[in-house]
Scaffold this motif. Structure first.
Motif, PDB file in Angstrom:
ATOM      1  N   UNK A   1       0.818  -1.203   0.000  1.00  0.00           N
ATOM      2  CA  UNK A   1       0.000   0.000   0.000  1.00  0.00           C
ATOM      3  C   UNK A   1       0.856   1.260   0.000  1.00  0.00           C
ATOM      4  N   UNK A   2       2.092   1.139   0.464  1.00  0.00           N
ATOM      5  CA  UNK A   2       2.996   2.296   0.471  1.00  0.00           C
ATOM      6  C   UNK A   2       3.245   2.837  -0.927  1.00  0.00           C
ATOM      7  N   UNK A   3       3.053   2.010  -1.944  1.00  0.00           N
ATOM      8  CA  UNK A   3       3.371   2.406  -3.319  1.00  0.00           C
ATOM      9  C   UNK A   3       2.207   3.101  -4.022  1.00  0.00           C
ATOM     10  N   UNK A   4       1.116   3.382  -3.325  1.00  0.00           N
ATOM     11  CA  UNK A   4      -0.084   3.886  -3.999  1.00  0.00           C
ATOM     12  C   UNK A   4       0.149   5.065  -4.944  1.00  0.00           C
ATOM     13  N   UNK A   5       0.822   6.156  -4.533  1.00  0.00           N
ATOM     14  CA  UNK A   5       0.955   7.299  -5.455  1.00  0.00           C
ATOM     15  C   UNK A   5       1.646   6.926  -6.767  1.00  0.00           C
ATOM     16  N   UNK A   6       2.702   6.124  -6.684  1.00  0.00           N
ATOM     17  CA  UNK A   6       3.420   5.720  -7.894  1.00  0.00           C
ATOM     18  C   UNK A   6       2.600   4.732  -8.722  1.00  0.00           C
ATOM     19  N   UNK A   7       1.884   3.850  -8.033  1.00  0.00           N
ATOM     20  CA  UNK A   7       1.073   2.866  -8.748  1.00  0.00           C
ATOM     21  C   UNK A   7      -0.046   3.545  -9.520  1.00  0.00           C
ATOM     22  N   UNK A   8      -0.688   4.543  -8.928  1.00  0.00           N
ATOM     23  CA  UNK A   8      -1.735   5.284  -9.629  1.00  0.00           C
ATOM     24  C   UNK A   8      -1.208   5.897 -10.919  1.00  0.00           C
ATOM     25  N   UNK A   9      -0.015   6.448 -10.888  1.00  0.00           N
ATOM     26  CA  UNK A   9       0.534   7.119 -12.067  1.00  0.00           C
ATOM     27  C   UNK A   9       0.887   6.146 -13.182  1.00  0.00           C
ATOM     28  N   UNK A  10       0.998   4.859 -12.864  1.00  0.00           N
ATOM     29  CA  UNK A  10       1.248   3.870 -13.906  1.00  0.00           C
ATOM     30  C   UNK A  10       0.146   3.899 -14.962  1.00  0.00           C
ATOM     31  N   UNK A  11      -1.085   4.201 -14.530  1.00  0.00           N
ATOM     32  CA  UNK A  11      -2.208   4.259 -15.463  1.00  0.00           C
ATOM     33  C   UNK A  11      -1.979   5.305 -16.544  1.00  0.00           C
ATOM     34  N   UNK A  12      -1.505   6.475 -16.125  1.00  0.00           N
ATOM     35  CA  UNK A  12      -1.406   7.609 -17.031  1.00  0.00           C
ATOM     36  C   UNK A  12      -0.112   7.592 -17.839  1.00  0.00           C
ATOM     37  N   UNK A  13       0.818   6.771 -17.407  1.00  0.00           N
ATOM     38  CA  UNK A  13       2.059   6.591 -18.160  1.00  0.00           C
ATOM     39  C   UNK A  13       2.014   5.365 -19.065  1.00  0.00           C
ATOM     40  N   UNK A  14       0.881   4.659 -19.059  1.00  0.00           N
ATOM     41  CA  UNK A  14       0.734   3.477 -19.898  1.00  0.00           C
ATOM     42  C   UNK A  14       1.586   2.309 -19.461  1.00  0.00           C
ATOM     43  N   UNK A  15       1.924   2.247 -18.173  1.00  0.00           N
ATOM     44  CA  UNK A  15       2.835   1.213 -17.678  1.00  0.00           C
ATOM     45  C   UNK A  15       2.114  -0.067 -17.285  1.00  0.00           C
ATOM     46  N   UNK A  16       0.812   0.019 -17.022  1.00  0.00           N
ATOM     47  CA  UNK A  16       0.106  -1.196 -16.598  1.00  0.00           C
ATOM     48  C   UNK A  16      -0.219  -2.063 -17.798  1.00  0.00           C
ATOM     49  N   UNK A  17      -0.211  -3.352 -17.558  1.00  0.00           N
ATOM     50  CA  UNK A  17      -0.510  -4.347 -18.595  1.00  0.00           C
ATOM     51  C   UNK A  17      -1.597  -5.238 -18.026  1.00  0.00           C
ATOM     52  N   UNK A  18      -2.854  -4.909 -18.319  1.00  0.00           N
ATOM     53  CA  UNK A  18      -3.971  -5.598 -17.703  1.00  0.00           C
ATOM     54  C   UNK A  18      -4.558  -4.764 -16.591  1.00  0.00           C
ATOM     55  N   UNK A  19      -5.437  -5.363 -15.813  1.00  0.00           N
ATOM     56  CA  UNK A  19      -6.102  -4.663 -14.724  1.00  0.00           C
ATOM     57  C   UNK A  19      -5.111  -4.354 -13.612  1.00  0.00           C
ATOM     58  N   UNK A  20      -4.987  -3.080 -13.254  1.00  0.00           N
ATOM     59  CA  UNK A  20      -4.027  -2.649 -12.237  1.00  0.00           C
ATOM     60  C   UNK A  20      -4.661  -2.771 -10.852  1.00  0.00           C
ATOM     61  N   UNK A  21      -4.010  -3.544  -9.989  1.00  0.00           N
ATOM     62  CA  UNK A  21      -4.501  -3.820  -8.653  1.00  0.00           C
ATOM     63  C   UNK A  21      -3.356  -3.644  -7.662  1.00  0.00           C
ATOM     64  N   UNK A  22      -3.672  -3.042  -6.516  1.00  0.00           N
ATOM     65  CA  UNK A  22      -2.678  -2.867  -5.462  1.00  0.00           C
ATOM     66  C   UNK A  22      -2.942  -3.903  -4.372  1.00  0.00           C
ATOM     67  N   UNK A  23      -1.959  -4.750  -4.107  1.00  0.00           N
ATOM     68  CA  UNK A  23      -2.051  -5.721  -3.013  1.00  0.00           C
ATOM     69  C   UNK A  23      -1.585  -5.025  -1.743  1.00  0.00           C
ATOM     70  N   UNK A  24      -2.441  -4.959  -0.744  1.00  0.00           N
ATOM     71  CA  UNK A  24      -2.172  -4.126   0.424  1.00  0.00           C
ATOM     72  C   UNK A  24      -0.886  -4.529   1.130  1.00  0.00           C
ATOM     73  N   UNK A  25      -0.710  -5.832   1.361  1.00  0.00           N
ATOM     74  CA  UNK A  25       0.484  -6.298   2.061  1.00  0.00           C
ATOM     75  C   UNK A  25       1.497  -6.828   1.055  1.00  0.00           C
ATOM     76  N   UNK A  26       2.760  -6.548   1.310  1.00  0.00           N
ATOM     77  CA  UNK A  26       3.829  -7.014   0.401  1.00  0.00           C
ATOM     78  C   UNK A  26       4.068  -8.500   0.607  1.00  0.00           C
TER      79      UNK A  26
END
Length: 335
Positions: free
Chosen positions: A310-335
């Protein structure tokens, strides 16, 4: 159970792209519940383009996230404490419970999911809001007919990949627009699209003429901007353009770019219509049952892009707008 609830809150409304100043990270005690409430330990958080719109203080189909509030997000997780008659400890539930590791709910907007029928992440993607968006947006608004040509942008994302596969099930010729050779190859080789256009390395307008020699009957638009304009030059008589999103425009600091080729709608007596998934909420169970059947039969393949922590949320969100995600983007809360 950890002793702290990790949360991401909206600190300031962004102008353009969200950045480090947009968010405030907090850790609080895991909340306790009262009668009529339940406590959810969140396992997965959905990362969706719509989240950017929820940050704007503007009239929309849903109220904006308030400054200081936990960021809104779709979630799935386990009930770990309950004083609610309809939910028991051990139930798994999905709803909009925010970017946090624990959430208290009164049950509003929650529905139970079965982790034995499908991976939990599926309930945020193909069996969740993106799946419902693609299903109803294509079938109810796009109204595809066998033999027609369907074009979908953002085709390697959560919504687009499902739209293309459903269109194939319905007997259509399907062309996907995505960024990068790997994504385009995946669309054709793995998902069964008839053709794919790499907008990062090809002239979209020229490529559309080549791969859609009979024109475009249905366009499912997830990106807006120049690509929408290019497709409008290729539409057929009575074409249907489904406006699902415009991710290319969400972080603009200037006015949103509208289609300059909109007169093609007039010439072709075509229809452009926006969709909001919540309009179909009463029919979700029907769609989920049919999509689950297609997954079971192998007619639909699912690709999730899971980021851990969950610590990565801000960077993970921006993956959408940079076209970095491949498939459905999901954040797993615990590493």
């Amino acid at each position: 159970m950890t002793s702290m609830n990790k949360q991401w809150r909206l600190k300031t409304r962004p102008v353009g792209e969200p950045n480090a100043d947009t968010w405030e990270y907090t850790e609080t005690e895991v909340p306790t519940i009262e009668d009529g409430q339940l406590l959810i330990k969140i396992d997965y958080i959905s990362i969706d383009p719509a989240m950017r719109g929820w940050l704007n203080d503007a009239k929309s189909y849903i109220a904006p996230v308030k400054v200081g509030d936990v960021m809104r997000a779709g979630t799935v997780g386990e009930v770990i404490d309950s004083k609610h008659a309809d939910f028991a400890i051990g139930d798994y539930v999905s709803g909009h419970n925010g970017v946090q590791s624990y959430a208290v709910s009164d049950g509003t907007g929650l529905y139970k999911v079965d982790p034995n029928l499908a991976p939990l992440s599926y309930y945020l993607g193909v069996l969740g809001m993106p799946g419902m968006t693609g299903y109803f947006g294509l079938l109810k608004t796009g109204e595809p007919k066998a033999g027609e040509t369907v074009v979908v942008s953002g085709a390697a994302g959560a919504v687009g990949s499902l739209v293309g596969q459903i269109a194939k099930i319905k007997g259509c010729r399907v062309v996907g627009i995505a960024g990068g050779h790997g994504k385009c190859q995946f669309l054709v080789d793995e998902l069964g699209f008839d053709a794919a256009i790499d907008y990062k390395n090809e002239n979209v307008k020229k490529a559309l003429k080549q791969v859609c020699p009979n024109g475009v009957d249905v366009y499912f638009d997830n990106v807006g901007g120049d690509i929408l304009d290019d497709v409008l030059t290729q539409i057929n008589l009575r074409a249907r353009i489904v406006i699902c999103g415009a991710i290319s425009q969400y972080n603009n600091t200037e006015a949103v770019k509208g289609p300059s080729n909109y007169l093609s709608l007039l010439v072709n007596r075509a229809r452009m219509e926006g969709i909001v998934v919540f309009d179909n909420v009463k029919e979700y169970p029907i769609a989920m049952k049919e999509i689950a059947g297609w997954i079971q039969s192998g007619d639909i393949k699912v690709k999730d892009h899971i980021v851990k922590g969950i610590d990565t949320f801000p960077e993970t969100l921006m993956m959408l707008f940079n076209g970095e995600n491949f498939g459905k983007l999901v954040l797993k809360v615990e590493e």
